[in-house]
Design an enzyme around this catalytic site. Structure first.
Site, short mmCIF file in Angstrom:
data_model
loop_
_atom_site.label_atom_id
_atom_site.label_comp_id
_atom_site.label_asym_id
_atom_site.label_seq_id
_atom_site.Cartn_x
_atom_site.Cartn_y
_atom_site.Cartn_z
N ASP A 1 7.00 1.22 7.06
CA ASP A 1 5.67 0.64 7.12
C ASP A 1 5.76 -0.65 7.95
OD1 ASP A 1 2.88 0.35 6.35
OD2 ASP A 1 3.55 -1.30 5.09
N MET A 2 4.68 -1.02 8.58
CA MET A 2 4.69 -2.21 9.42
C MET A 2 4.45 -3.49 8.62
SD MET A 2 5.24 -1.52 12.67
CE MET A 2 4.46 -2.81 13.62
N ASP A 3 3.25 -3.64 8.08
CA ASP A 3 2.83 -4.91 7.47
C ASP A 3 3.49 -5.13 6.12
OD1 ASP A 3 0.92 -5.73 9.51
OD2 ASP A 3 -0.16 -3.93 8.91
N SER B 1 1.79 2.97 9.99
CA SER B 1 0.80 1.98 9.54
C SER B 1 -0.58 2.60 9.45
CB SER B 1 0.76 0.82 10.54
OG SER B 1 -0.17 -0.15 10.16
N GLY B 2 -1.44 1.90 8.78
CA GLY B 2 -2.86 2.22 8.80
C GLY B 2 -3.52 1.68 10.05
#
Length: 174
Positions: free
Chosen positions: A10-12, A44-45
């Site tokens: 995931d990124m964040d 990510s979203g």
């Protein structure tokens, strides 16, 4: 380690720190992954440009999962695109407009579209939807491939959005 073929992150809050920065050690880690033929995939979203801009010269070597899994590319090739039909966009946007304080972003392949005048909201979502454009009416058909509609309420999504939008699942998932 020989059995590992793929790393997805995931990124964040996982790959990026709280300041939305990548670790300076990543380039060395990536060199080791590449040497071991391990595919690296950030997820990510966010919309695709909101992810890819972090990876510069290695962008064409890795995979990306964007739009909460709705859009997947690997080595610059599109593998999957789960699109949102226009008729659903219209129904969802109409429902969102009925909720006081709710704001929507229509996330698509080229751009994220919004219709609000609320600059504070625009500044907030622009961190995640880096390619965005104001439009007069989100229910008008766009020349783009839409993936999702993100809905936001400053005072809390669960409290102010869920009860209004929960019945829309029957519209989209028949």
């Amino acid at each position: 380690m020989e059995q590992i073929k793929l790393i997805v992150t995931d990124m964040d809050g996982t790959f990026l720190n709280s300041s939305h920065e990548m670790s300076p050690e990543f380039s060395e880690v990536y060199k080791e992954l590449k040497k071991r033929n391990i595919v690296f995939v950030p997820a990510s979203g966010r919309q695709m440009p909101g992810i890819t801009h972090y990876f510069g010269e290695i962008e064409s070597e890795i995979g990306f999962i964007a739009e909460n899994g709705g859009y997947v590319i690997y080595k610059d090739q599109e593998l999957f695109a789960d699109t949102l039909e226009y008729k659903y966009i219209v129904e969802i946007i109409k429902a969102v407009r009925e909720i006081p304080g709710a704001k929507a972003v229509l996330s698509a392949k080229k751009m994220a579209y919004y219709e609000t005048e609320d600059q504070q909201f625009v500044d907030f979502f622009s961190k995640y939807y880096t390619e965005n454009m104001k439009t007069d009416d989100l229910t008008k058909k766009i020349d783009d491939t839409a993936f999702k509609i993100a809905v936001y309420h400053a005072d809390g999504s669960e409290k102010y959005l869920f009860r209004f939008l929960k019945d829309l699942k029957n519209l989209v998932w028949k």
